[in-house]
Design an enzyme around this catalytic site. Sequence first.
Site, PDB file in Angstrom:
ATOM      1  N   HIS A 143     -40.259 112.612  26.122  1.00 45.69           N
ATOM      2  CA  HIS A 143     -39.415 113.436  26.993  1.00 45.69           C
ATOM      3  C   HIS A 143     -38.002 113.438  26.430  1.00 45.69           C
ATOM      4  O   HIS A 143     -37.551 112.453  25.867  1.00 45.69           O
ATOM      5  CB  HIS A 143     -39.397 112.858  28.423  1.00 45.69           C
ATOM      6  CG  HIS A 143     -38.920 113.848  29.431  1.00 45.69           C
ATOM      7  ND1 HIS A 143     -37.588 114.039  29.700  1.00 45.69           N
ATOM      8  CD2 HIS A 143     -39.609 114.726  30.207  1.00 45.69           C
ATOM      9  CE1 HIS A 143     -37.475 114.990  30.616  1.00 45.69           C
ATOM     10  NE2 HIS A 143     -38.673 115.430  30.941  1.00 45.69           N
TER      11      HIS A 143
ATOM     12  N   ASP B 259     -46.717 115.985  32.584  1.00 43.78           N
ATOM     13  CA  ASP B 259     -47.818 116.886  32.206  1.00 43.78           C
ATOM     14  C   ASP B 259     -49.094 116.150  31.814  1.00 43.78           C
ATOM     15  O   ASP B 259     -50.128 116.787  31.608  1.00 43.78           O
ATOM     16  CB  ASP B 259     -47.374 117.761  31.031  1.00 43.78           C
ATOM     17  CG  ASP B 259     -46.293 118.723  31.457  1.00 43.78           C
ATOM     18  OD1 ASP B 259     -45.178 118.654  30.914  1.00 43.78           O
ATOM     19  OD2 ASP B 259     -46.547 119.503  32.386  1.00 43.78           O
TER      20      ASP B 259
HETATM   21  C1  SDX Z   1     -41.531 118.870  30.287  1.00 44.33           C
HETATM   22  O1  SDX Z   1     -36.624 118.578  30.079  1.00 44.33           O
HETATM   23  C2  SDX Z   1     -37.407 118.444  31.119  1.00 44.33           C
HETATM   24  O2  SDX Z   1     -37.030 117.935  32.139  1.00 44.33           O
HETATM   25  C3  SDX Z   1     -38.801 118.989  30.922  1.00 44.33           C
HETATM   26  C4  SDX Z   1     -39.788 118.660  32.040  1.00 44.33           C
HETATM   27  C5  SDX Z   1     -39.425 119.359  33.316  1.00 44.33           C
HETATM   28  O3  SDX Z   1     -39.840 118.881  34.386  1.00 44.33           O
HETATM   29  O4  SDX Z   1     -38.813 120.447  33.238  1.00 44.33           O
HETATM   30  O5  SDX Z   1     -39.825 117.263  32.277  1.00 44.33           O
HETATM   31  C6  SDX Z   1     -41.202 119.127  31.702  1.00 44.33           C
HETATM   32  O6  SDX Z   1     -41.261 119.720  29.464  1.00 44.33           O
HETATM   33  C7  SDX Z   1     -42.134 117.546  29.904  1.00 44.33           C
HETATM   34  C8  SDX Z   1     -42.365 117.437  28.363  1.00 44.33           C
HETATM   35  C9  SDX Z   1     -43.700 118.111  28.078  1.00 44.33           C
HETATM   36  N1  SDX Z   1     -43.888 118.242  26.621  1.00 44.33           N
HETATM   37  C10 SDX Z   1     -44.843 117.505  25.995  1.00 44.33           C
HETATM   38  O7  SDX Z   1     -45.536 116.635  26.535  1.00 44.33           O
HETATM   39  C11 SDX Z   1     -45.015 117.883  24.538  1.00 44.33           C
HETATM   40  C12 SDX Z   1     -45.127 116.587  23.699  1.00 44.33           C
HETATM   41  N2  SDX Z   1     -43.821 115.970  23.739  1.00 44.33           N
HETATM   42  C13 SDX Z   1     -42.948 116.228  22.612  1.00 44.33           C
HETATM   43  O8  SDX Z   1     -43.040 117.551  22.118  1.00 44.33           O
HETATM   44  C14 SDX Z   1     -41.546 115.704  22.846  1.00 44.33           C
HETATM   45  O9  SDX Z   1     -41.642 114.455  23.357  1.00 44.33           O
HETATM   46  C15 SDX Z   1     -40.592 116.493  23.687  1.00 44.33           C
HETATM   47  C16 SDX Z   1     -40.522 117.942  23.297  1.00 44.33           C
HETATM   48  C17 SDX Z   1     -40.967 116.392  25.114  1.00 44.33           C
HETATM   49  C18 SDX Z   1     -39.243 115.887  23.443  1.00 44.33           C
HETATM   50  O10 SDX Z   1     -38.957 116.177  22.088  1.00 44.33           O
HETATM   51  P1  SDX Z   1     -37.889 115.323  21.323  1.00 44.33           P
HETATM   52  O11 SDX Z   1     -36.594 115.439  22.048  1.00 44.33           O
HETATM   53  O12 SDX Z   1     -37.892 115.617  19.869  1.00 44.33           O
HETATM   54  O13 SDX Z   1     -38.453 113.902  21.574  1.00 44.33           O
HETATM   55  P2  SDX Z   1     -37.652 112.631  21.448  1.00 44.33           P
HETATM   56  O14 SDX Z   1     -36.224 112.831  21.061  1.00 44.33           O
HETATM   57  O15 SDX Z   1     -37.939 111.834  22.651  1.00 44.33           O
HETATM   58  O16 SDX Z   1     -38.411 112.071  20.132  1.00 44.33           O
HETATM   59  C19 SDX Z   1     -38.105 110.841  19.624  1.00 44.33           C
HETATM   60  C20 SDX Z   1     -39.030 110.667  18.458  1.00 44.33           C
HETATM   61  C21 SDX Z   1     -39.007 111.833  17.458  1.00 44.33           C
HETATM   62  O17 SDX Z   1     -39.284 111.238  16.232  1.00 44.33           O
HETATM   63  P3  SDX Z   1     -38.005 111.014  15.207  1.00 44.33           P
HETATM   64  O18 SDX Z   1     -37.467 112.393  14.948  1.00 44.33           O
HETATM   65  O19 SDX Z   1     -37.068 110.100  15.939  1.00 44.33           O
HETATM   66  O20 SDX Z   1     -38.644 110.368  13.974  1.00 44.33           O
HETATM   67  O21 SDX Z   1     -40.395 110.597  18.901  1.00 44.33           O
HETATM   68  C22 SDX Z   1     -41.158 111.627  18.314  1.00 44.33           C
HETATM   69  C23 SDX Z   1     -40.196 112.669  17.804  1.00 44.33           C
HETATM   70  O22 SDX Z   1     -40.747 113.329  16.677  1.00 44.33           O
HETATM   71  N3  SDX Z   1     -41.994 112.185  19.362  1.00 44.33           N
HETATM   72  C24 SDX Z   1     -43.335 112.197  19.341  1.00 44.33           C
HETATM   73  C25 SDX Z   1     -43.717 112.757  20.562  1.00 44.33           C
HETATM   74  N4  SDX Z   1     -42.621 113.054  21.269  1.00 44.33           N
HETATM   75  C26 SDX Z   1     -41.554 112.709  20.518  1.00 44.33           C
HETATM   76  N5  SDX Z   1     -44.225 111.803  18.397  1.00 44.33           N
HETATM   77  C27 SDX Z   1     -45.531 111.971  18.741  1.00 44.33           C
HETATM   78  N6  SDX Z   1     -45.984 112.490  19.902  1.00 44.33           N
HETATM   79  C28 SDX Z   1     -45.100 112.899  20.826  1.00 44.33           C
HETATM   80  N7  SDX Z   1     -45.526 113.401  21.974  1.00 44.33           N
END
Ligand code: SDX
Length: 393
Positions: free
Chosen positions: A270, A328
Amino acid sequence: ETGYFTYDPSYTSTGSCQSAITYIDGEAGVLMHRGYSIEDLATNCDFMEVAYLLLHGELPNPDQKYDLEHAITHHTMVHEQIHKFLEGFRRDAHPMAVMCGVVGALSAFYHDSLDINDPRHRMISSHRLIAKMPTIAAWAYKYSLGQPLMYPRNDLRYAENFLHMMFATPCDTYRINPVLARAMDRILILHADHEQNASTSTVRLAGSSGANPFACIAAGIASLWGPAHGGANEAVLNMLEEIGSPSRTNEFVKRAKDKDDPFRLMGFGHRVYKNYDPRAKIMSRTCHEVLEELGMQKDPLLEIALELEKIALEDEYFVEKKLYPNVDFYSGLIFKAMGIPTSMFTALFATARTVGWIAQWSEMVEDRDQRIGRPRQLYTGSTARPFVPMDQR
Ligand code: SDX
């Protein structure tokens, strides 16, 4: 320094804003609406009470709740012309494409008589949008099946009415299961608002230009559709089906950690929560309640989800990156158990989030100091250079 002008960080608007509606502490895993915890609201309220709280800032007394519920119920029908609008879509159109189009088109039906600076007009358009979203979502589903569109019923409550319009036919009434209706109502609460997420920020930015609320909500629907945002619940189900068996979960966790592999564990991570999303805990509890009610405790996808959650919560990469299940992760399992197709999951999310979008839009419009949103940029293009005529290129 870009060589073009000195980059002034304070000049770049992050699009941040002031709001009194929702508070999130990502490190502590706290979510509150108007000071009430999501746990208290999801346990003790129904969706209409939370809608009133988001819109007006206080929990409603019985009369206030009755008035809101009556107003919403009596706006659930949509203009008959919408039938013709629906018929312009292919039967296999994604429900979110239909919702984007139809909700945006509502501007043509209700916008001309609307003065967004009139509080009464704002409230009427808010009620119209909150009321009509379930009807439009359910009609998108019925249209895709080629089944007759079911009209809302004024004797049913919000979540029950949605289930009725989704599953009843002119030949057969749909028996409302109170456990499923309560679960649906709670899921609507959990998705109602979430501070300045991508889709809410989209609604605010669109609204800051003075655009009408129907067009702003259509913009929010478009943003929510993305798999990184509201589309994640549909992507979670597709991921669990791709994993296919608890014995393959490690393989996918390994892929999610591989920087060269675009695969991410959907439903994990998140932008704000670096702790367990408090909504995910309530969603997990609701998921078990629904599957138990339906005698599906042994659902194979649930077993895969539980195994995935167990591995990810113990895995060094996920622990270090603070990646926890989000809202989700479990919602799709509940919707699937209820017989709702994956293509409708994000449409349901949009239906619930309309309350938050509208509350945030109203808060912004009421702010007399509000100015048009105008995020800036860090310019990385060419510096000034002389023109090159065509015959010299
Ligand atoms: C919602 O913003 C909100 O409030 C949204 C929401 C709402 O109610 O409106 O809460 C609803 O959108 C929930 C999120 C749903 N999306 C997913 O479940 C999709 C999978 N999640 C990822 O795409 C990701 O976690 C995000 C998009 C949610 C966040 O993306 P970020 O900001 O890039 O994630 P982060 O900064 O927390 O990541 C830190 C690290 C990164 O690696 P580095 O660049 O540091 O090496 O963790 C990695 C990311 O690549 N990472 C993941 C991951 N999520 C983050 N690696 C593997 N699997 C994942 N799911």
